[in-house]
Motif scaffolding. Structure first.
Motif, PDB file in Angstrom:
ATOM      1  N   GLN A   4      -3.740  19.765  12.127  1.00 51.88           N
ATOM      2  CA  GLN A   4      -3.579  18.952  10.926  1.00 51.88           C
ATOM      3  C   GLN A   4      -2.101  18.679  10.676  1.00 51.88           C
ATOM      4  O   GLN A   4      -1.255  19.555  10.876  1.00 51.88           O
ATOM      5  CB  GLN A   4      -4.191  19.666   9.722  1.00 51.88           C
ATOM      6  N   THR A   5      -1.808  17.470  10.232  1.00 57.54           N
ATOM      7  CA  THR A   5      -0.448  17.118   9.866  1.00 57.54           C
ATOM      8  C   THR A   5      -0.503  16.183   8.665  1.00 57.54           C
ATOM      9  O   THR A   5      -1.567  15.632   8.341  1.00 57.54           O
ATOM     10  CB  THR A   5       0.307  16.457  11.036  1.00 57.54           C
ATOM     11  N   THR A   6       0.625  16.016   7.986  1.00 53.79           N
ATOM     12  CA  THR A   6       0.663  15.173   6.797  1.00 53.79           C
ATOM     13  C   THR A   6       1.799  14.159   6.878  1.00 53.79           C
ATOM     14  O   THR A   6       2.786  14.374   7.589  1.00 53.79           O
ATOM     15  CB  THR A   6       0.833  16.020   5.516  1.00 53.79           C
ATOM     16  N   VAL A   7       1.626  13.079   6.128  1.00 49.58           N
ATOM     17  CA  VAL A   7       2.632  12.015   6.045  1.00 49.58           C
ATOM     18  C   VAL A   7       2.831  11.679   4.573  1.00 49.58           C
ATOM     19  O   VAL A   7       1.856  11.550   3.827  1.00 49.58           O
ATOM     20  CB  VAL A   7       2.175  10.748   6.814  1.00 49.58           C
ATOM     21  N   LYS A   8       4.080  11.528   4.165  1.00 51.29           N
ATOM     22  CA  LYS A   8       4.363  11.218   2.766  1.00 51.29           C
ATOM     23  C   LYS A   8       4.134   9.731   2.486  1.00 51.29           C
ATOM     24  O   LYS A   8       4.159   8.902   3.403  1.00 51.29           O
ATOM     25  CB  LYS A   8       5.812  11.596   2.447  1.00 51.29           C
ATOM     26  N   PRO A   9       3.931   9.377   1.211  1.00 52.23           N
ATOM     27  CA  PRO A   9       3.757   7.964   0.860  1.00 52.23           C
ATOM     28  C   PRO A   9       5.006   7.149   1.200  1.00 52.23           C
ATOM     29  O   PRO A   9       6.114   7.691   1.316  1.00 52.23           O
ATOM     30  CB  PRO A   9       3.534   7.989  -0.666  1.00 52.23           C
ATOM     31  N   ARG A  10       4.808   5.868   1.371  1.00 49.28           N
ATOM     32  CA  ARG A  10       5.921   4.953   1.653  1.00 49.28           C
ATOM     33  C   ARG A  10       6.785   4.791   0.411  1.00 49.28           C
ATOM     34  O   ARG A  10       6.301   4.867  -0.707  1.00 49.28           O
ATOM     35  CB  ARG A  10       5.389   3.585   2.070  1.00 49.28           C
ATOM     36  N   ALA A  21       0.830  -1.205   0.000  1.00 47.31           N
ATOM     37  CA  ALA A  21       0.000   0.000   0.000  1.00 47.31           C
ATOM     38  C   ALA A  21       0.866   1.257   0.000  1.00 47.31           C
ATOM     39  O   ALA A  21       1.984   1.267   0.520  1.00 47.31           O
ATOM     40  CB  ALA A  21      -0.924   0.007   1.217  1.00 47.31           C
ATOM     41  N   ASP A  22       0.331   2.333  -0.546  1.00 50.57           N
ATOM     42  CA  ASP A  22       1.028   3.623  -0.523  1.00 50.57           C
ATOM     43  C   ASP A  22       1.175   4.142   0.903  1.00 50.57           C
ATOM     44  O   ASP A  22       2.172   4.797   1.236  1.00 50.57           O
ATOM     45  CB  ASP A  22       0.266   4.651  -1.365  1.00 50.57           C
ATOM     46  N   TYR A  23       0.185   3.850   1.728  1.00 56.62           N
ATOM     47  CA  TYR A  23       0.211   4.234   3.145  1.00 56.62           C
ATOM     48  C   TYR A  23      -0.191   3.012   3.965  1.00 56.62           C
ATOM     49  O   TYR A  23      -1.169   2.336   3.640  1.00 56.62           O
ATOM     50  CB  TYR A  23      -0.761   5.378   3.421  1.00 56.62           C
TER      51      TYR A  23
END
Length: 203
Positions: free
Chosen positions: A195-201, A74-76
């Protein structure tokens, strides 16, 4: 009699996976674990879980967790369980998860770990030699407990957000696309708190 639009859902098993695909084709896989099987139960408020489950059942779940993490494309990839790995709140970090879950999160490039247990909204971001990890605690659905008893028991500088002031509790929303996973804390009144963000694996 309940209205016809009310639906009851049940968990498919003690631990399970769910995968969703965004409109632009990004995939997010949730590996939902039963932390009571692998950690035990809390007998007294504020204490660590005691390992009271069957050892065979615990090791079977650990093996299942590692197999699912190892095979995910999965991407995440998100792991979710009731007990937190890290928390600055009333219960604090879960020792067994720090010992056994945390290394797996890094080894298999997990995007984030979601939990509850402590009645707060927290975002912890850990940076180590092995990479970075995000821990989200969303445990204030009905009430909040503004106690930071374990603020010194989490990695230094890791606590990026804390909220235990919402009158009507709070919850989290997650959205993904090919660029980012966006995680948002929302109050029971519907106000965006953080809010926060996480990049794809990178596989």
């Amino acid at each position: 009699m309940l209205p016809s639009e009310v639906y009851f859902r049940k968990y498919p098993d003690y631990y399970y996976t769910k995968t969703f695909t965004s409109p632009d084709g990004a995939t997010i896989e949730f590996v939902m674990v039963d932390t009571m099987i692998i950690c035990g139960t809390v007998e007294k408020e504020g204490e660590q879980p005691n390992h009271l489950m069957i050892r065979k059942a615990e090791e079977e779940e650990w093996a299942w967790i590692e197999e699912k993490l190892a095979n995910s494309t999965a991407d995440y990839l998100v792991v979710g369980g009731h007990y937190p790995v890290y928390s600055a709140g009333f219960h604090g970090p879960t020792e067994r998860l720090v010992e056994r879950m945390k290394p797996l999160l890094y080894q298999y490039n997990v995007s984030a770990y979601f939990s509850g247990h402590d009645h707060t909204l927290q975002h912890l971001h850990e940076v180590t030699e092995d990479g970075e990890m995000d821990y989200m605690v969303t445990g204030s659905a009905t009430n909040s407990l503004n106690i930071r008893w374990h603020k010194d028991d989490v990695p230094p500088g890791s606590l990026k957000f804390w909220n235990a002031d919402t009158v009507d509790g709070g919850f989290a929303a997650v959205s993904v696309n090919k660029e980012l996973l966006t995680f948002t804390f929302i109050s029971g009144e519907g106000l965006e708190l953080y809010q926060t963000t996480v990049k794809p694996r990178s596989l």
